[in-house]
Design a protein around this motif. Structure first.
Motif, PDB file in Angstrom:
ATOM      1  N   GLU A  76      11.545 -12.301  10.725  1.00 47.02           N
ATOM      2  CA  GLU A  76      11.021 -12.595  12.056  1.00 47.02           C
ATOM      3  C   GLU A  76      10.947 -11.284  12.834  1.00 47.02           C
ATOM      4  N   ASP A  77       9.882 -11.112  13.601  1.00 47.04           N
ATOM      5  CA  ASP A  77       9.705  -9.873  14.370  1.00 47.04           C
ATOM      6  C   ASP A  77      10.479  -9.960  15.692  1.00 47.04           C
ATOM      7  N   LEU A  78      10.564  -8.843  16.409  1.00 44.15           N
ATOM      8  CA  LEU A  78      11.339  -8.801  17.658  1.00 44.15           C
ATOM      9  C   LEU A  78      10.457  -8.861  18.902  1.00 44.15           C
ATOM     10  N   VAL A  79       9.147  -9.035  18.693  1.00 40.69           N
ATOM     11  CA  VAL A  79       8.216  -9.052  19.837  1.00 40.69           C
ATOM     12  C   VAL A  79       7.470 -10.379  19.883  1.00 40.69           C
ATOM     13  N   GLY A  80       6.882 -10.647  21.054  1.00 41.52           N
ATOM     14  CA  GLY A  80       6.122 -11.881  21.235  1.00 41.52           C
ATOM     15  C   GLY A  80       4.923 -11.928  20.309  1.00 41.52           C
ATOM     16  N   ALA A  81       4.078 -10.895  20.377  1.00 41.68           N
ATOM     17  CA  ALA A  81       2.880 -10.834  19.532  1.00 41.68           C
ATOM     18  C   ALA A  81       3.006  -9.638  18.593  1.00 41.68           C
ATOM     19  N   PRO A  82       3.326  -9.895  17.311  1.00 39.29           N
ATOM     20  CA  PRO A  82       3.507  -8.788  16.354  1.00 39.29           C
ATOM     21  C   PRO A  82       2.226  -7.980  16.142  1.00 39.29           C
ATOM     22  N   LEU A  83       2.371  -6.797  15.567  1.00 36.88           N
ATOM     23  CA  LEU A  83       1.208  -5.958  15.259  1.00 36.88           C
ATOM     24  C   LEU A  83       0.271  -6.714  14.331  1.00 36.88           C
ATOM     25  N   PRO A 142      -1.016  -1.742  28.489  1.00 33.91           N
ATOM     26  CA  PRO A 142      -0.222  -0.595  28.968  1.00 33.91           C
ATOM     27  C   PRO A 142       1.083  -0.414  28.197  1.00 33.91           C
ATOM     28  N   GLY A 143       1.646   0.783  28.288  1.00 29.77           N
ATOM     29  CA  GLY A 143       2.906   1.080  27.597  1.00 29.77           C
ATOM     30  C   GLY A 143       2.713   1.028  26.099  1.00 29.77           C
ATOM     31  N   LEU A 144       3.719   0.506  25.388  1.00 24.24           N
ATOM     32  CA  LEU A 144       3.619   0.399  23.925  1.00 24.24           C
ATOM     33  C   LEU A 144       2.693  -0.740  23.514  1.00 24.24           C
ATOM     34  N   GLY A 145       2.414  -1.662  24.436  1.00 21.92           N
ATOM     35  CA  GLY A 145       1.516  -2.776  24.109  1.00 21.92           C
ATOM     36  C   GLY A 145       2.216  -3.892  23.336  1.00 21.92           C
ATOM     37  N   VAL A 146       3.545  -3.832  23.259  1.00 20.85           N
ATOM     38  CA  VAL A 146       4.312  -4.933  22.651  1.00 20.85           C
ATOM     39  C   VAL A 146       5.448  -5.308  23.604  1.00 20.85           C
ATOM     40  N   ALA A 147       5.763  -6.594  23.654  1.00 22.30           N
ATOM     41  CA  ALA A 147       6.809  -7.069  24.565  1.00 22.30           C
ATOM     42  C   ALA A 147       7.961  -7.650  23.768  1.00 22.30           C
ATOM     43  N   LEU A 148       9.160  -7.209  24.075  1.00 25.69           N
ATOM     44  CA  LEU A 148      10.371  -7.697  23.420  1.00 25.69           C
ATOM     45  C   LEU A 148      10.495  -9.207  23.618  1.00 25.69           C
ATOM     46  N   ASP A 149      10.820  -9.918  22.529  1.00 21.12           N
ATOM     47  CA  ASP A 149      11.086 -11.359  22.612  1.00 21.12           C
ATOM     48  C   ASP A 149      12.587 -11.531  22.868  1.00 21.12           C
TER      49      ASP A 149
END
Ligand code: MUC
Ligand code: MG
Length: 375
Positions: free
Chosen positions: A338-345, A358-365
């Motif tokens: 399981e990934d650690l972000v809402g929407a994985p790469l 903006p930023g890294l473009g990934v949000a921590l879940d």
């Protein structure tokens, strides 16, 4: 005012252990879970940037373990940065270097978090802060590392059929070289004409073994041989390179720009694997890349099996490089249960895509962080 808004208020480091979908076996260790330190940096304006420090099997791949990374962030690196200005990442790097020697994975996660927070505040991607994008998608390989050639062929066939990966890195060095050569021959025959292969010995061989095996690997069509000798042995690597034809990919022997210069001066490599855990963050990664470029050494986008958080930070840095001749290996998000972000790469058509926004473009879940946090 912006200066006060961008003051670093809090830096939090959390150890997580995320199970992998199968055992990953390399020369010095074998893992069934990936351990990271997730860094959250909060600014006065409320923006929270994230970064990730990856490890592989405790302090076995390099000297940093998640326990040491967290301890040194909490005791030395975070206190040096509280109240400082997030829009001055180079100055933050100077302060971190004064507070702790090396600790490049820890520093890399903090610098990523600072750039993420800055990007979120300014409404621009981290890649824009690093010079802008030359590319927004990257050829991405998959690593075969179960050690069982039948399983590895089946796994490669699955990746080819799904159009996810058509280049495979095989981890060697955990078993006697003759056994690895037999395993490689099976893989090369089974995948001939349909996939490209590279190998990574993670420093397992000596010069004699390398001189015996590299001609065999060349003959099998292997494109790159990564770190066959111990990191310290640049002269040996240069001799092996002069006497064989398989291109050499430098990994553990290049952490700093000075290391890169030493490899160039020794004539020890054809390409270098770039990683945030080695270079102390995206800015250090660009410096190592610049030295490599000046020496005519090609760039390869390395990983340490990061989640989408660490992988995104790498992609923003890779996007800014002029020529990423060997693509990248950020398959990490796909090997975690399981990934650690809402929407994985996004992985498609043999490429991994730079996330937008903006930023890294990934949000921590936050749920995933809670589930995988240690203790
Ligand atoms: C390494 O040494 O390159 C990257 C991919 C993989 O399977 O192991 C890592 C570390
Ligand atoms: Mg390697």
């Amino acid at each position: 005012d912006l200066r006060r808004d961008l003051a670093i208020q809090d830096i939090r480091a959390t150890i997580v252990d995320v199970p992998t979908v199968r055992r990953h076996k390399l020369a010095q260790t074998s893992v069934t879970a990936q351990s990271y330190v997730i860094v959250r940096m909060r600014l006065s304006n409320g923006a929270v940037g994230i970064g990730e420090a990856a490890t592989l099997g405790g302090p076995r791949w390099s000297e940093e373990s998640v326990e040491a990374i967290k301890a040194n962030i909490d005791a030395y690196l975070a206190p040096a940065l509280i109240g400082q200005h997030a829009a001055q990442p180079v100055a933050l790097g100077v302060r971190m270097d004064a507070a702790a020697k090396r600790n490049n994975a820890a520093k890399g996660a903090i610098e990523s978090a600072a750039l993420d927070a800055l990007g979120l505040t300014l409404g621009v991607p981290v890649a824009t802060l690093l010079g802008g994008t030359v590319r927004t998608s990257f050829p991405v390989l998959w690593t075969l590392a179960s050690g069982d050639p039948a399983q590895e062929i089946e796994e490669a066939e699955g990746k080819l059929a799904a159009r996810l990966h058509d280049t495979f890195k095989v981890k060697i060095g955990a078993q006697p070289p003759e056994q690895d050569m037999a395993r490689m021959r099976r893989l090369a025959t089974a995948l001939e004409g349909r996939a490209r292969l590279i190998v990574d010995a993670n420093q397992a061989w000596d010069e004699t073994v390398a001189l015996r095996c590299l001609p065999q690997l060349s003959e099998m069509g292997v494109r790159l041989v990564e770190q066959p000798l111990p990191a310290w042995n640049l002269q040996g690597l240069a001799r092996v390179r002069a006497r064989t034809t398989a291109p050499i990919l430098a990994d553990e022997c290049v952490f700093t720009p000075a290391d890169m210069m030493a490899v160039a001066q020794a004539g020890a490599a054809d390409a270098v694997s770039l990683k945030l855990v080695k270079h102390g963050g995206p800015i250090g990664l660009q410096k190592v890349a610049a030295v490599a470029e000046a020496a005519g050494i090609a760039l390869y986008g390395g990983c340490l099996l990061e989640s989408s958080i660490g992988a995104a930070a790498h992609l923003h840095a890779f996007a800014s490089l002029r020529d990423l001749a060997w693509g990248c290996e950020h398959f990490g998000p796909q090997i975690l249960v399981e990934d650690l972000v809402g929407a994985p790469l996004r992985f498609a058509d043999f490429h991994v895509h730079l996330p937008e926004g903006p930023g890294l473009g990934v949000a921590l879940d936050p749920g995933a962080l809670r589930r995988f946090a240690r203790g």
